[in-house]
Scaffold this active site. Structure first.
Site, PDB file in Angstrom:
ATOM      1  N   HIS A 666       9.201 -22.962  28.390  1.00 16.81           N
ATOM      2  CA  HIS A 666       8.964 -22.866  29.835  1.00 16.81           C
ATOM      3  C   HIS A 666       7.947 -21.785  30.204  1.00 16.81           C
ATOM      4  CE1 HIS A 666      12.092 -19.621  30.025  1.00 16.81           C
ATOM      5  NE2 HIS A 666      11.310 -19.212  31.002  1.00 16.81           N
ATOM      6  N   ASP A 720      14.132 -25.650  24.926  1.00 19.57           N
ATOM      7  CA  ASP A 720      13.210 -24.649  25.461  1.00 19.57           C
ATOM      8  C   ASP A 720      12.645 -23.793  24.324  1.00 19.57           C
ATOM      9  OD1 ASP A 720      11.764 -23.105  27.174  1.00 19.57           O
ATOM     10  OD2 ASP A 720      13.485 -22.052  28.057  1.00 19.57           O
ATOM     11  N   GLY A 812      11.014 -12.269  32.907  1.00 18.69           N
ATOM     12  CA  GLY A 812      10.063 -11.543  32.062  1.00 18.69           C
ATOM     13  C   GLY A 812      10.563 -11.354  30.647  1.00 18.69           C
TER      14      GLY A 812
END
Ligand code: ARG
Length: 864
Positions: A666, A720, A812
């Site tokens: 992602h 992912d 982050g």
């Protein structure tokens, strides 16, 4: 201790064959034992043997001869007794043993001159001669000491008026050693008026102290090959290293001493900048720092071994103007040693003082450096009349090896007549008036980094306006009262609560969320949430909570459905291959759980131990604080920071070889197609602080190719995962290392603690961190996880976090590693930071990509 066995019991042992001995053994050992008995009891047997067996015959033959025989026997007996006594006396009781003491004494009536610092100067020699004579006289005055004194050597002098350091050697009969020890412990400079009175009548020994010394140190003080003397220069930082540092290893079987001095009325601040000696558990190398020029235990400040990260606090402050550093090494191990620096600072005569106002801060002396020994400070805090004082210790480290924490007999902080020591989380103390006194005490030995505290005033009837007050005085949000989570350090927020219908009442009275019942973790604290889920008798409880018949365990079939019944079945065996078994390269499967890189050969072709140069850290971990906080340098050498062009850090990644990174899909596949372009990305390896990317241990690479998992679903974040190929290879170093990848069969069981790291937000909707953060979190049962996020969790996801909230990954951190410490001190990539609902919320753990499920795909695309 007394031996309460009866004598014949001991004899019985002698005559009995050892259990299990064969007849043959018994015969030979019987012989041996018999001869031993004769040795030991020969005299008794001699007396009894003749009279009972032969008495009558002898009597009849000649009474005179009989008398002679008896006399001879008695004489022999006496002679043997005498010989025995002499042997005992000379060999044991009177045998002389060497005893060594180190000590120091204070000489008044004279002044220190610079030449005394140099043990080769004639002034040193002259003073040493006199002091030696004075010490010898003190010994002579003591009948338990004087007769055994062999040698005394004065090793150094320092200011105050003059402190002389020495060692003494004694040769003492064994039975007198205790008396010598006691006498030396209480030695004092009584009437110095003997015939050898010093030339100057004003000279006096004011005090003298001696401590038994380690014989190795005595050896060291005779051999000067590794002794150094350094004097601090005003305003200058002096550095020194172990011999050969950093290019060659320090000498083995050595004792090196560094004597550090400063001017009068100064103290020394010493910092180890790099420290790498043999690991504590691998040998006997160590460094000790003494607050004295005598290497004696009662003045030792710290004992260090192993390696420390450059960011670890290794600053020590002396109480006087001297410090002694000793490096002691054994025969084995080759390590670079240390580099240290020191400088002098004016002696801070008074710490503590009066603190007034509504709030303020104070710390232990020289905080965050280790506080000096032998220090007392008192803070008298006063807030405006009618208000009370609250003192909060934000950091608190007063640890001493082997000291009971209840009584704090050594270093302590005292508030309201209660002593605190050890290591404490946020400690809060309240007063009942507008004043409070805080005392700090450090004794002569062993120091720690101390405390940092703040004080504030509060309304006496409401210490926590608008909030809930814990019994300890801490304030917490009202919503945390009776919410099923322990927030007060004494759990007072969860006592006497009424459980809601969503909650379960533990036996100990706590209310816990029903999600937590039977999740494989002891959430109540008394395990009562896990009791009603026990399986019936003759059943085995699977890792996923299912009950199966005990018979089905280790039968080669996955009856549980998660392989947990086939995991640890005693010795490692080759079994039919299953989803949960480990497949060796030769296609044979073994039934051991997680056999990869555990240091043991489990596959016959050893393939489970191949490609294991991964997951190792260079610095031994010495950090003692857990939970979201700064990492040490090089603590996570596989952590990578991915920067987007003109955007700085965007995502994390993990290094898995010299060429490949693993990250989250992602990060690249999202609303903005710009991120799919490998050219906009730069990877930073060996990075610790985002502001310090130019550091020479950081390596920077651009990305050659970007592979996103073809099944990645950008709606539910299934699969992912992405692979990034570096434009050129990185060079491994102590700051840059790959992490190991788990086999498909690798299991990370619920409750296991794992580390997540990253430069992501330190708060929900906060900002990114500049220093790499780490947090310890736990694997959550897949069923519990699915109930917390209904319909969202796929088999490619693993939930890791704390249901209590407070610790989590955040924006982050994505793409970064979830590092799991496995057997043989090896770190495996358990997961990739993927998604979450907010950050660190209660009952909302983080969701990570389950790397083991994607192991084959990684191998297929990268060869790693
Ligand atoms: N998706 C986030 C990122 O891009 C990671 C979120 C992780 N959240 C969490 N609560 N664990 O950085």
């Amino acid at each position: 201790m007394k031996d309460y066995r009866l004598p014949n019991e001991r004899n019985m042992n002698i005559y009995r064959p050892p259990p299990g001995a064969k007849k043959k053994d018994f015969e030979t050992s019987g012989l041996k034992y018999n001869s031993k008995v004769e040795d030991m009891n020969g005299l008794e047997e001699g007396v009894e043997f003749l009279p009972t067996m032969n008495a009558k015959k002898l009597e009849k033959r000649d009474p005179k001869r009989c008398m002679v025989v008896v006399a001879v026997v008695v004489a022999c007996l006496l002679l043997s007794l005498l010989v025995g006594f002499l042997v005992w006396h000379f060999k044991y009781r009177n045998a002389h043993v060497q005893k060594h003491y180190n000590g120091h004494l204070r000489l008044t009536g004279t002044r220190f001159i610079d030449a005394y610092e140099n043990s080769n100067s004639s002034e040193f020699a002259a003073l040493a001669r006199i002091v030696k004579q004075m010490v010898t006289d003190i010994y002579k005055n003591n009948q338990d000491v004087g007769p055994f004194h062999k040698e005394t050597v004065i090793t150094a002098f320092s200011e105050g008026s003059i402190i002389a350091y020495y060692w003494s050697e004694f040769s003492v009969p064994r039975y007198k050693t205790e008396a010598l020890n006691n006498a030396m412990a209480n030695i004092h400079p009584s009437n110095q008026t003997g015939p050898q009175k010093p030339r100057n009548p004003d000279w006096r020994i004011q005090s003298i102290d001696a401590f038994p010394s380690d014989p190795d140190i005595i050896k060291a003080s005779r051999d000067n090959s590794c002794n150094y003397a350094l004097h601090a220069k005003e305003g200058v930082v002096t550095s020194f290293t172990t011999p050969g540092f950093p290019n060659s290893a320090y000498p083995s079987n050595a004792r090196c001493l560094w004597v550090l001095r400063a001017d009068v009325d100064s103290v020394i601040s010493l910092t180890f900048r790099t420290f790498d000696v043999e690991p504590c558990n691998m040998g006997n190398d160590f460094v000790k720092v003494y607050d004295s020029l005598s290497p004696v235990e009662p003045h030792a400040l710290v004992k260090l071994c192993g390696s420390f990260n450059p960011t670890y606090n290794l600053t020590f402050v002396s109480s006087q103007n001297v410090l002694l550093i000793m490096l002691s090494t054994d025969a084995s191990g080759r390590y670079p040693g240390f580099k240290a620096t020191f400088f002098q600072i004016p002696k801070n005569k008074n710490c503590g003082g009066a603190l007034t106002g509504v709030s303020g801060t104070f710390t232990s002396p020289y905080y965050p450096a280790h506080y000096p020994p032998n220090t007392d400070c008192v803070w008298n805090i006063e807030v405006p009349r009618g208000r009370n004082v609250k003192v909060r210790f934000n950091e608190f480290f007063l640890m001493e090896p082997g000291v009971p924490l209840e009584s704090c007999p050594k270093d302590y902080v005292e508030v309201n007549n209660v002593k605190y020591c050890g290591m404490r989380g946020k400690l809060v103390v309240l007063s009942k008036t507008n004043t409070i006194t805080v005392r700090f005490h450090s004794d002569l030995s062993f120091v720690d980094s101390g405390f940092s505290a703040e004080f504030m005033s509060y309304e006496s009837n409401d210490p926590c306006p608008g909030r809930f007050t814990c019994k300890t005085g801490r304030c917490i949000e009202k919503t945390l009262h009776c919410d099923g989570f322990l927030d007060c350090p004494d759990a007072s927020d969860e006592q006497n609560c009424n459980c809601t219908e969503k909650q379960f009442r533990c036996r100990n009275g706590y209310c816990k969320h029903k999600y937590w019942v039977c999740d494989g973790m002891n959430d109540c604290g008394d395990n009562s949430d896990e009791l009603q889920c026990e399986c019936p008798a003759n059943n085995f409880k699977c890792g996923n909570g299912k009950c199966i018949l005990e018979l089905q365990k280790c039968d080669g079939k996955d009856d549980c459905g998660d392989g947990s019944d086939e995991g640890n079945c005693g010795s490692v065996a080759v079994v039919p291959c299953q989803e949960y078994t480990y497949k060796c390269r030769n296609n044979l499967c073994v039934n051991k759980k997680n056999p990869e890189c555990d240091g043991k050969k489990d596959c016959s072709d050893n393939s489970d131990e191949e490609n294991c140069s991964c997951g190792k850290r260079f610095f031994s971990k010495q950090s003692r604080i857990v939970g979201g906080q700064d990492s040490d340098v090089a603590e996570w050498p596989w952590q990578v920071s991915l920067h987007g062009k003109d955007e700085g850090h965007l995502c994390g990644a993990s290094l898995i070889s010299e060429k490949w990174l693993v990250s989250a899909a992602h990060c690249f596949y999202n609303d903005n197609s710009r991120y799919m372009d490998s050219k906009i990305w730069t990877a930073f390896m060996g990075l610790h602080d985002q502001r310090d990317r130019a550091n020479n241990y950081v390596q920077q690479r651009s990305i050659k190719s970007l592979i996103i998992h073809p099944f990645f679903n950008d709606f539910n974040f299934d699969y992912d995962i992405a692979l990034l190929e570096l434009a050129s290879l990185v060079n491994f170093s102590s700051y840059i290392q790959p992490i190991c990848l788990p086999d498909v069969s690798h299991d990370f069981p619920p409750g296991k603690s794992i580390w997540v790291t990253g430069w992501g937000h330190t708060q929900q909707s906060g900002t990114g961190a500049s220093i790499l953060q780490k947090a310890e979190i736990r694997v959550i049962n897949q069923t519990t996880c699915s109930s917390l996020f209904p319909t969202s969790i796929t088999p490619r996801m693993i939930c890791v976090g704390l249901l209590t909230g407070g610790i989590d990954a955040c924006q982050g951190d994505s793409g970064g590693p979830l590092s799991s410490l496995e057997a043989d001190n090896t770190m495996f990539l358990a997961g990739i930071v993927s998604w979450g609902e907010g950050c660190a919320q209660r009952n909302k753990p983080g969701i990570y990509t389950r790397v083991s499920q994607l192991r084959d795909w990684i191998k297929e695309r990268t060869g790693v």
